[in-house]
Design a protein around this motif. Sequence first.
Motif, short mmCIF file in Angstrom:
data_model
loop_
_atom_site.label_atom_id
_atom_site.label_comp_id
_atom_site.label_asym_id
_atom_site.label_seq_id
_atom_site.Cartn_x
_atom_site.Cartn_y
_atom_site.Cartn_z
N VAL A 180 -9.16 -1.69 3.82
CA VAL A 180 -9.54 -0.28 3.81
C VAL A 180 -9.04 0.42 5.07
O VAL A 180 -8.48 1.53 5.01
CB VAL A 180 -11.08 -0.15 3.71
N PHE A 230 0.82 -1.21 0.00
CA PHE A 230 0.00 0.00 0.00
C PHE A 230 0.86 1.27 0.00
O PHE A 230 0.46 2.28 -0.57
CB PHE A 230 -0.94 0.01 1.21
N THR A 238 -7.46 5.80 -0.80
CA THR A 238 -8.32 4.62 -0.77
C THR A 238 -9.70 4.98 -1.28
O THR A 238 -10.29 5.97 -0.84
CB THR A 238 -8.44 4.09 0.67
N ALA A 258 -9.51 8.76 2.34
CA ALA A 258 -10.49 7.84 1.77
C ALA A 258 -11.57 8.61 1.01
O ALA A 258 -12.00 9.69 1.42
CB ALA A 258 -11.14 7.00 2.86
N ALA A 277 -5.15 0.72 5.01
CA ALA A 277 -4.71 1.80 4.13
C ALA A 277 -5.06 3.16 4.70
O ALA A 277 -4.26 4.10 4.64
CB ALA A 277 -5.33 1.63 2.74
N LEU A 326 -5.74 2.31 -3.55
CA LEU A 326 -6.45 1.07 -3.23
C LEU A 326 -7.92 1.25 -3.55
O LEU A 326 -8.53 2.25 -3.14
CB LEU A 326 -6.30 0.72 -1.74
N SER A 347 -11.38 -0.83 -2.90
CA SER A 347 -11.78 -1.97 -2.07
C SER A 347 -13.21 -1.86 -1.60
O SER A 347 -13.75 -0.76 -1.42
CB SER A 347 -10.85 -2.03 -0.84
#
Length: 383
Positions: A321, A307, A331, A356, A324, A313, A315
């Motif tokens: 998740v 990562f 993410t 995220a 990361a 990423l 996911s």
Amino acid sequence: MTNISPAQAEAEARTALAANDFAKAETLARALLANGGQLETWRLLVVALRRQGKVNEALEILDMLVQHAPGNLDLRFDLSELLLLTGDFKRGWREYQYRYSLSHTKILDRKVQKPLWDGRVIHGKTLLIHDEQGYGDTFQFLRMVPWAKERSKAKIILQIREEQEAFAKRMPGIDHIVRQGELPPAFDMHCQMMTLPEVTDLTLADLPGPMPYLTADPRRVRKWQKRLKNLPRPLVALVWAGRPTHFNDAERSMSLEKLAPLAMDGVTFLSVQKGDRANDATTPPPGMNLINLSPEISDFEDTAAIFTLIDLLVSVDSSPVHLAGALGLPTWVMLPFVPDWRWLLNRDDSPWYPTAKLFRQPSFGDWPAVVQNMARELAKLRP
């Protein structure tokens, strides 16, 4: 309803729920409740409403039910999840304490013969904090262990699973680490990791705290640098399924085939999927340049190192998740229509993880819309 008995109507409502016909289940439940009804019928209605995204209506009913039956701990736990989902942390954490008081969870509760820490200063004492639930929960709430150290002024013993021990060792604020199943040194008080929000009065404004709070093993990073150095960027890791034994796995997981719209020139995909669905990577969708790293990944330390070296990423809602996010890395999270409480509602960001981005189903089961939305965003990352 005139030609059907209440028992038949309730059976039909439950059949409708199982078939994901939530509107029909709601209609039948409301008809049953028109002249009064049993508690289980009310709970059926709550489920039907929640699955349709009618969260506030479901919350109002649960509030009413808890007021009338405060000793029903199943109701109180259901209430906690909806409160947390709507961002009402103060009430939500308070009700969340009942998670180990249910008939099917009592066996999971660790019977610790010491007082539960209530957030007070206990200078000169020793506080045992023990992890609980899934790997993702531990990655998410490890951030709070140093906060508990600062608040309690105590010596901190952390009890954690072996698979996540090394991450904790690289964190500040932990004086001693013991693995699950081993006897800890002497301590004065204890606290479950996911009780820390309640006893420290965690609010949305307190999040995310210092970021990142987890780090990768430098030796593993050097190993994976050699493995990945010649791959054309951007490098996008994929996780399409969570743990199959998770109670909501059918809604949160998918097959790799459903990610076919992401396939595009100029993007190198890396499978970091583990578990039962890892074999999907042996037959990637047409046009997807996918390198299957899964057989080479031995543990979370390998995953964390990968990562730190990739660009993104992508996911489903699963432990990678949280790993990361805790590492502070980009993410994209694919979420079902009504997600787990920690992702809240009606937002594409997360207070827990600033890096995220959330991609939500616009309606129940609509993964194609999620993937198409991501494909448009991913096209912008190509060189």
